[in-house]
Write a protein that holds these residues in place. Structure first.
Motif, PDB file in Angstrom:
ATOM      1  N   THR A 115      26.770  77.053  77.575  1.00  0.00           N
ATOM      2  CA  THR A 115      27.469  76.598  76.370  1.00  0.00           C
ATOM      3  C   THR A 115      26.725  75.425  75.752  1.00  0.00           C
ATOM      4  O   THR A 115      27.222  74.318  75.668  1.00  0.00           O
ATOM      5  CB  THR A 115      28.909  76.188  76.698  1.00  0.00           C
ATOM      6  OG1 THR A 115      28.875  75.140  77.681  1.00  0.00           O
ATOM      7  CG2 THR A 115      29.704  77.355  77.229  1.00  0.00           C
TER       8      THR A 115
ATOM      9  N   SER B  56      28.024  70.650  69.020  1.00  0.00           N
ATOM     10  CA  SER B  56      27.707  70.569  70.442  1.00  0.00           C
ATOM     11  C   SER B  56      28.937  70.729  71.324  1.00  0.00           C
ATOM     12  O   SER B  56      28.816  70.864  72.531  1.00  0.00           O
ATOM     13  CB  SER B  56      27.019  69.234  70.753  1.00  0.00           C
ATOM     14  OG  SER B  56      27.833  68.160  70.348  1.00  0.00           O
ATOM     15  N   LYS B  57      30.141  70.720  70.718  1.00  0.00           N
ATOM     16  CA  LYS B  57      31.351  70.873  71.516  1.00  0.00           C
ATOM     17  C   LYS B  57      32.406  71.588  70.678  1.00  0.00           C
ATOM     18  O   LYS B  57      32.547  71.331  69.487  1.00  0.00           O
ATOM     19  CB  LYS B  57      31.877  69.504  71.959  1.00  0.00           C
ATOM     20  CG  LYS B  57      33.057  69.574  72.890  1.00  0.00           C
ATOM     21  CD  LYS B  57      33.449  68.198  73.392  1.00  0.00           C
ATOM     22  CE  LYS B  57      34.614  68.303  74.351  1.00  0.00           C
ATOM     23  NZ  LYS B  57      35.028  66.990  74.829  1.00  0.00           N
ATOM     24  N   CYS B  58      33.134  72.495  71.322  1.00  0.00           N
ATOM     25  CA  CYS B  58      34.205  73.222  70.643  1.00  0.00           C
ATOM     26  C   CYS B  58      35.345  73.446  71.623  1.00  0.00           C
ATOM     27  O   CYS B  58      35.133  73.885  72.748  1.00  0.00           O
ATOM     28  CB  CYS B  58      33.679  74.569  70.134  1.00  0.00           C
ATOM     29  SG  CYS B  58      34.945  75.598  69.378  1.00  0.00           S
ATOM     30  N   THR B  59      36.568  73.130  71.190  1.00  0.00           N
ATOM     31  CA  THR B  59      37.758  73.440  71.974  1.00  0.00           C
ATOM     32  C   THR B  59      38.750  74.167  71.071  1.00  0.00           C
ATOM     33  O   THR B  59      38.643  74.104  69.845  1.00  0.00           O
ATOM     34  CB  THR B  59      38.431  72.175  72.558  1.00  0.00           C
ATOM     35  OG1 THR B  59      38.837  71.324  71.480  1.00  0.00           O
ATOM     36  CG2 THR B  59      37.487  71.420  73.479  1.00  0.00           C
TER      37      THR B  59
ATOM     38  N   SER C 144      32.902  69.183  67.606  1.00  0.00           N
ATOM     39  CA  SER C 144      32.252  67.880  67.562  1.00  0.00           C
ATOM     40  C   SER C 144      30.751  68.055  67.404  1.00  0.00           C
ATOM     41  O   SER C 144      30.170  68.997  67.936  1.00  0.00           O
ATOM     42  CB  SER C 144      32.526  67.094  68.850  1.00  0.00           C
ATOM     43  OG  SER C 144      33.902  66.919  69.031  1.00  0.00           O
ATOM     44  N   GLN C 145      30.155  67.111  66.678  1.00  0.00           N
ATOM     45  CA  GLN C 145      28.715  67.151  66.435  1.00  0.00           C
ATOM     46  C   GLN C 145      28.191  65.734  66.239  1.00  0.00           C
ATOM     47  O   GLN C 145      28.951  64.818  65.964  1.00  0.00           O
ATOM     48  CB  GLN C 145      28.407  67.972  65.188  1.00  0.00           C
ATOM     49  CG  GLN C 145      28.890  67.309  63.911  1.00  0.00           C
ATOM     50  CD  GLN C 145      28.530  68.083  62.666  1.00  0.00           C
ATOM     51  OE1 GLN C 145      27.743  68.995  62.704  1.00  0.00           O
ATOM     52  NE2 GLN C 145      29.115  67.698  61.541  1.00  0.00           N
TER      53      GLN C 145
ATOM     54  N   SER D 297      33.983  64.706  64.384  1.00  0.00           N
ATOM     55  CA  SER D 297      34.628  65.975  64.720  1.00  0.00           C
ATOM     56  C   SER D 297      35.524  66.437  63.578  1.00  0.00           C
ATOM     57  O   SER D 297      35.978  65.635  62.760  1.00  0.00           O
ATOM     58  CB  SER D 297      35.427  65.858  66.014  1.00  0.00           C
ATOM     59  OG  SER D 297      36.512  64.974  65.849  1.00  0.00           O
TER      60      SER D 297
END
Length: 154
Positions: A14, A30-33, A68-69, A139
Motif C-alpha cells: 500500500t 500516501s494514506k487512505c482510510t 492524506s498527502q 488531508s
C-alpha cells in the motif's frame, strides 16, 4: 485429496494511492482510510418464537473517505471545498481511489474503488512547526453515497 501447499500469492503493498474525481486533476496520496461499507441489521422478534429473533438486512452505510498527502502546489481540492463557502452549494462528483503497486518493476493500478456523488466534507491543512523538518501533510475527507470495487482497467 487436498494439496499440501498452495502457490504463494504476494499481497499488494500500500505504497501509493491516486484520487481521481470527475472534472478535477488526479492527485496522488500516501494514506487512505474509509474504504468500507456496512449493512445495518434489523431484528424482528416473531410472536411465539422465543429461541431467536429474525435478523434482516436494513440500510447500507459508508464512512467518509479520508485521504492524506504531502502538501503540494495544486489547490483544486481546496477550490472544490471552497465552492460551498462561496455559493452555499457544492457539486457532488463521482470518483475513484486507485491503489498503485509495483508489478514487474512498474507502478501499475491493482485495485480501484469507485464512489458516487462525493463532496468534500472536511479539508485539513498541514500543522506548521518551524522547529520540525517533517513533511507538511494535508488531508481531505469526502462524504459519498456509495462505494464499489471496480475492475482494474475498466
Amino acid at each position: 485429496m487436498l494439496a499440501l501447499a498452495s502457490p504463494a500469492v504476494m499481497p499488494f503493498t500500500t505504497v501509493h494511492f491516486v484520487l481521481a474525481i470527475d472534472g478535477l486533476a488526479s492527485t496522488s496520496f500516501s494514506k487512505c482510510t474509509g474504504l468500507a461499507g456496512e449493512v445495518s441489521v434489523e431484528e424482528y422478534a416473531e410472536g411465539g418464537e422465543n429461541r431467536f429473533s429474525h435478523r434482516m438486512p436494513s440500510r447500507a452505510s459508508f464512512p467518509n473517505l479520508v485521504l492524506s498527502q504531502g502538501a503540494g502546489p495544486t489547490q483544486e481540492l481546496w477550490d472544490w471545498w471552497g465552492e460551498y463557502l462561496t455559493s452555499g452549494l457544492v457539486a457532488p462528483r463521482d470518483g475513484t481511489v486507485t491503489l498503485m503497486s509495483t508489478a514487474d518493476g512498474e507502478l501499475t493500478p491493482v485495485r480501484v474503488w469507485g464512489f458516487s456523488r462525493g463532496w468534500p466534507a472536511k479539508l485539513t491543512g498541514p500543522d506548521l512547526d518551524a522547529q520540525s523538518s517533517a513533511v507538511a501533510i494535508e488531508s481531505i475527507e469526502i462524504a459519498h453515497h456509495g462505494l464499489a470495487l471496480k475492475k482494474v482497467g475498466a
